[in-house]
Scaffold this motif. Structure first.
Motif, PDB file in Angstrom:
ATOM      1  N   MET A   1       1.059  -1.016  -0.074  1.00  8.99           N
ATOM      2  CA  MET A   1      -0.083  -0.263  -0.012  1.00  8.99           C
ATOM      3  C   MET A   1       1.083   1.004  -0.017  1.00  8.99           C
ATOM      4  SD  MET A   1      -2.914   1.179   3.244  1.00  8.99           S
ATOM      5  CE  MET A   1      -3.561   3.173   2.904  1.00  8.99           C
ATOM      6  N   THR A   2       0.274   1.935  -0.869  1.00  4.85           N
ATOM      7  CA  THR A   2       1.912   3.088  -1.269  1.00  4.85           C
ATOM      8  C   THR A   2       1.337   4.597   0.481  1.00  4.85           C
ATOM      9  OG1 THR A   2       1.669   2.723  -3.263  1.00  4.85           O
ATOM     10  CG2 THR A   2       2.377   5.007  -2.615  1.00  4.85           C
ATOM     11  N   GLN A   3       1.918   5.061   0.452  1.00  3.22           N
ATOM     12  CA  GLN A   3       1.639   6.129   1.983  1.00  3.22           C
ATOM     13  C   GLN A   3       1.502   7.186   1.053  1.00  3.22           C
ATOM     14  OE1 GLN A   3       5.437   6.402   4.366  1.00  3.22           O
ATOM     15  NE2 GLN A   3       3.974   6.319   5.870  1.00  3.22           N
ATOM     16  N   SER A   4       0.984   8.239   1.511  1.00  5.26           N
ATOM     17  CA  SER A   4       0.768   9.508   1.279  1.00  5.26           C
ATOM     18  C   SER A   4       1.837  10.520   1.824  1.00  5.26           C
ATOM     19  CB  SER A   4      -0.650  10.361   1.209  1.00  5.26           C
ATOM     20  OG  SER A   4      -0.808   9.811   2.943  1.00  5.26           O
ATOM     21  N   PHE A   5       2.403  11.136   0.739  1.00  3.24           N
ATOM     22  CA  PHE A   5       3.344  12.328   1.457  1.00  3.24           C
ATOM     23  C   PHE A   5       3.064  12.453   2.652  1.00  3.24           C
ATOM     24  CE2 PHE A   5       5.120  16.418   1.396  1.00  3.24           C
ATOM     25  CZ  PHE A   5       6.205  16.222   0.988  1.00  3.24           C
ATOM     26  N   GLY A   6       1.563  12.956   3.423  1.00  2.00           N
ATOM     27  CA  GLY A   6       1.531  13.593   4.751  1.00  2.00           C
ATOM     28  C   GLY A   6       2.628  12.755   5.819  1.00  2.00           C
ATOM     29  N   PRO A   7       2.017  12.051   5.684  1.00  2.00           N
ATOM     30  CA  PRO A   7       2.905  10.920   6.758  1.00  2.00           C
ATOM     31  C   PRO A   7       4.020  10.812   6.461  1.00  2.00           C
ATOM     32  CG  PRO A   7       0.327  10.278   6.352  1.00  2.00           C
ATOM     33  CD  PRO A   7       0.380  11.546   5.297  1.00  2.00           C
ATOM     34  N   ALA A   8       4.307  10.475   5.029  1.00  2.51           N
ATOM     35  CA  ALA A   8       5.525  10.016   5.084  1.00  2.51           C
ATOM     36  C   ALA A   8       6.656  11.155   5.463  1.00  2.51           C
ATOM     37  CB  ALA A   8       5.527   9.835   3.302  1.00  2.51           C
ATOM     38  N   LEU A   9       6.525  12.275   5.349  1.00  2.00           N
ATOM     39  CA  LEU A   9       6.973  13.574   5.098  1.00  2.00           C
ATOM     40  C   LEU A   9       6.965  13.765   6.514  1.00  2.00           C
ATOM     41  CD1 LEU A   9       8.759  15.625   4.557  1.00  2.00           C
ATOM     42  CD2 LEU A   9       6.586  17.821   5.005  1.00  2.00           C
ATOM     43  N   LEU A  10       6.227  13.302   7.627  1.00  5.66           N
ATOM     44  CA  LEU A  10       6.683  13.304   9.210  1.00  5.66           C
ATOM     45  C   LEU A  10       7.236  11.847   9.710  1.00  5.66           C
ATOM     46  CD1 LEU A  10       2.797  13.770  10.046  1.00  5.66           C
ATOM     47  CD2 LEU A  10       4.622  15.098   9.981  1.00  5.66           C
ATOM     48  N   GLU A  11       7.200  10.926   9.438  1.00  5.84           N
ATOM     49  CA  GLU A  11       7.629  10.219   9.437  1.00  5.84           C
ATOM     50  C   GLU A  11       9.783  10.318   8.851  1.00  5.84           C
ATOM     51  OE1 GLU A  11       8.681   5.555   8.047  1.00  5.84           O
ATOM     52  OE2 GLU A  11       6.990   6.637   7.737  1.00  5.84           O
ATOM     53  N   GLU A  12      10.328  10.810   8.193  1.00  5.53           N
ATOM     54  CA  GLU A  12      11.264  11.182   7.891  1.00  5.53           C
ATOM     55  C   GLU A  12      11.933  12.576   8.388  1.00  5.53           C
ATOM     56  OE1 GLU A  12      12.793   9.934   5.792  1.00  5.53           O
ATOM     57  OE2 GLU A  12      12.059   8.431   5.023  1.00  5.53           O
ATOM     58  N   LEU A  13      10.851  13.179   8.723  1.00  2.74           N
ATOM     59  CA  LEU A  13      11.506  14.286   9.439  1.00  2.74           C
ATOM     60  C   LEU A  13      11.439  14.247  10.835  1.00  2.74           C
ATOM     61  CD1 LEU A  13      10.260  17.745   7.341  1.00  2.74           C
ATOM     62  CD2 LEU A  13      12.484  17.458   7.875  1.00  2.74           C
ATOM     63  N   ASN A  14      11.784  13.929  11.694  1.00  2.00           N
ATOM     64  CA  ASN A  14      11.694  14.038  13.339  1.00  2.00           C
ATOM     65  C   ASN A  14      12.406  15.166  13.955  1.00  2.00           C
ATOM     66  OD1 ASN A  14      12.304  13.237  16.167  1.00  2.00           O
ATOM     67  ND2 ASN A  14      12.839  11.352  15.486  1.00  2.00           N
ATOM     68  N   LEU A  15      11.156  16.217  14.406  1.00  3.38           N
ATOM     69  CA  LEU A  15      11.637  17.369  15.284  1.00  3.38           C
ATOM     70  C   LEU A  15      12.021  17.179  16.364  1.00  3.38           C
ATOM     71  CD1 LEU A  15       7.856  19.101  14.152  1.00  3.38           C
ATOM     72  CD2 LEU A  15       9.594  19.285  12.429  1.00  3.38           C
ATOM     73  N   LEU A  16      11.812  16.654  16.663  1.00  7.13           N
ATOM     74  CA  LEU A  16      13.085  16.793  17.925  1.00  7.13           C
ATOM     75  C   LEU A  16      14.465  16.203  17.917  1.00  7.13           C
ATOM     76  CD1 LEU A  16      12.313  16.236  21.414  1.00  7.13           C
ATOM     77  CD2 LEU A  16      12.657  13.542  21.454  1.00  7.13           C
ATOM     78  N   SER A  17      14.462  14.969  17.193  1.00  9.63           N
ATOM     79  CA  SER A  17      15.892  15.177  16.683  1.00  9.63           C
ATOM     80  C   SER A  17      16.662  16.465  16.481  1.00  9.63           C
ATOM     81  CB  SER A  17      16.398  13.631  15.178  1.00  9.63           C
ATOM     82  OG  SER A  17      15.550  12.365  16.395  1.00  9.63           O
ATOM     83  N   LEU A  18      15.818  17.009  14.662  1.00  2.00           N
ATOM     84  CA  LEU A  18      15.844  18.639  14.517  1.00  2.00           C
ATOM     85  C   LEU A  18      16.215  19.583  15.484  1.00  2.00           C
ATOM     86  CD1 LEU A  18      16.530  19.306  11.672  1.00  2.00           C
ATOM     87  CD2 LEU A  18      14.378  20.580  11.593  1.00  2.00           C
ATOM     88  N   ALA A  19      15.460  19.632  16.267  1.00  4.67           N
ATOM     89  CA  ALA A  19      15.922  20.720  17.598  1.00  4.67           C
ATOM     90  C   ALA A  19      16.717  20.038  18.534  1.00  4.67           C
ATOM     91  CB  ALA A  19      14.452  20.196  18.651  1.00  4.67           C
ATOM     92  N   LEU A  20      17.170  18.747  18.298  1.00  5.79           N
ATOM     93  CA  LEU A  20      18.762  18.824  19.499  1.00  5.79           C
ATOM     94  C   LEU A  20      19.936  18.841  18.564  1.00  5.79           C
ATOM     95  CD1 LEU A  20      19.483  16.975  21.287  1.00  5.79           C
ATOM     96  CD2 LEU A  20      19.493  15.141  20.598  1.00  5.79           C
ATOM     97  N   VAL A  21      19.970  18.935  17.369  1.00  5.84           N
ATOM     98  CA  VAL A  21      20.938  18.964  16.617  1.00  5.84           C
ATOM     99  C   VAL A  21      21.019  20.546  16.814  1.00  5.84           C
ATOM    100  CG1 VAL A  21      21.821  19.314  13.550  1.00  5.84           C
ATOM    101  CG2 VAL A  21      20.342  17.411  14.745  1.00  5.84           C
ATOM    102  N   VAL A  22      20.167  21.446  16.447  1.00  6.89           N
ATOM    103  CA  VAL A  22      20.464  23.292  16.473  1.00  6.89           C
ATOM    104  C   VAL A  22      21.008  23.352  17.849  1.00  6.89           C
ATOM    105  CG1 VAL A  22      19.075  24.894  16.456  1.00  6.89           C
ATOM    106  CG2 VAL A  22      17.901  23.080  14.852  1.00  6.89           C
ATOM    107  N   ALA A  23      20.436  22.918  18.747  1.00  3.68           N
ATOM    108  CA  ALA A  23      20.404  22.787  20.047  1.00  3.68           C
ATOM    109  C   ALA A  23      22.306  22.474  20.644  1.00  3.68           C
ATOM    110  CB  ALA A  23      19.731  22.612  21.448  1.00  3.68           C
ATOM    111  N   ILE A  24      23.067  20.913  20.027  1.00  2.99           N
ATOM    112  CA  ILE A  24      24.182  20.942  20.110  1.00  2.99           C
ATOM    113  C   ILE A  24      25.061  22.259  18.908  1.00  2.99           C
ATOM    114  CG2 ILE A  24      25.581  19.143  19.727  1.00  2.99           C
ATOM    115  CD1 ILE A  24      23.579  17.089  19.739  1.00  2.99           C
ATOM    116  N   LEU A  25      24.473  22.636  17.850  1.00  5.41           N
ATOM    117  CA  LEU A  25      25.245  23.172  17.033  1.00  5.41           C
ATOM    118  C   LEU A  25      25.380  24.902  17.660  1.00  5.41           C
ATOM    119  CD1 LEU A  25      24.251  22.719  12.982  1.00  5.41           C
ATOM    120  CD2 LEU A  25      26.385  22.030  13.927  1.00  5.41           C
ATOM    121  N   VAL A  26      24.509  25.371  18.160  1.00  6.66           N
ATOM    122  CA  VAL A  26      24.276  26.665  19.111  1.00  6.66           C
ATOM    123  C   VAL A  26      25.565  26.802  20.204  1.00  6.66           C
ATOM    124  CG1 VAL A  26      23.024  28.386  20.211  1.00  6.66           C
ATOM    125  CG2 VAL A  26      22.235  27.401  17.885  1.00  6.66           C
TER     126      VAL A  26
END
Length: 216
Positions: A1-26
């Motif tokens: 079954m083909t996944q729709s773009f919205g759920p696929a994008l949310l699956e690929e973009l881990n907002l918590l990990s992204l925030a952690l990366v920003v915090a470490i860089l800064v």
């Protein structure tokens, strides 16, 4: 079954990990905000690309090669333009990722990659169960004087024969368990810290080695 773009994008973009990366860089590396914005833009762009690729059902190996090449080139270019030591440090890992992606695309079987991807997609609970069952199976094999069949392993543990057979199939490529005909045993040379170090070094060297040996 083909996944729709919205759920696929949310699956690929881990907002918590992204925030952690920003915090470490800064906070840790005191990186300039321009560099932080570039890194975030690249990560978001990669997430969007992977989501589109997933929805379209394209070859993941080819995507990995493309991402590695573009990402590696971007890191080298930004390191030169921004004269950022952090980006300069990332150049060797970027080269390795490009080489490893090319190696995977050239030599690793699509079926093997799919099987590994299935294991990678296990939930936390499923992974815990797999590791616990693997520990039980390895302990039973090490305690035996001779190699055991899946049925004999089941007799010596609380696991069913079906579970043992499934776990052996999942564990065999990346574990000390080896198969001899219809029986299984444990290679003691693959146990312990030294074995983990050897496996890690072999994995790092893999992109620069020749084609893998194929088992018959």
């Amino acid at each position: 079954m083909t996944q729709s773009f919205g759920p696929a994008l949310l699956e690929e973009l881990n907002l918590l990990s992204l925030a952690l990366v920003v915090a470490i860089l800064v906070l840790v590396f005191e990186t300039s905000w321009l560099t932080v914005l570039i890194v975030v833009a690249v990560l978001v762009g990669l997430g969007v690309t992977r989501a589109i690729w997933s929805v379209r059902g394209y070859d993941d190996a080819l995507l990995s090669v493309g991402i590695a090449l573009v990402g590696g080139l971007a890191i080298v270019t930004l390191a030169v333009i921004l004269r950022s030591w952090l980006l300069t440090v990332l150049i060797p890992p970027a080269i390795w990722v490009v080489a490893d992606s090319l190696y995977t695309y050239r030599y690793i079987d699509t079926e093997e990659s799919a099987e590994r991807a299935t294991n990678d997609d296990l939930s936390g609970t499923e992974t815990k169960d797999l590791l616990e069952d693997g520990r039980i199976i390895v302990a039973a094999l090490r305690a035996a004087d001779t190699p055991l069949t899946p049925g004999q392993i089941a007799d010596r543990t609380d696991l069913s024969s079906a579970t043992v057979e499934t776990r052996l199939r999942e564990l065999e490529p990346d574990s000390p368990i080896s198969r001899a005909g219809e029986r299984y045993t444990v290679e003691e040379s693959k146990m312990g810290a030294s074995s983990l170090l050897e496996d890690a070094l072999a994995r790092l060297w893999r992109p620069f080695s020749g084609p893998p040996e194929r088992s018959e």
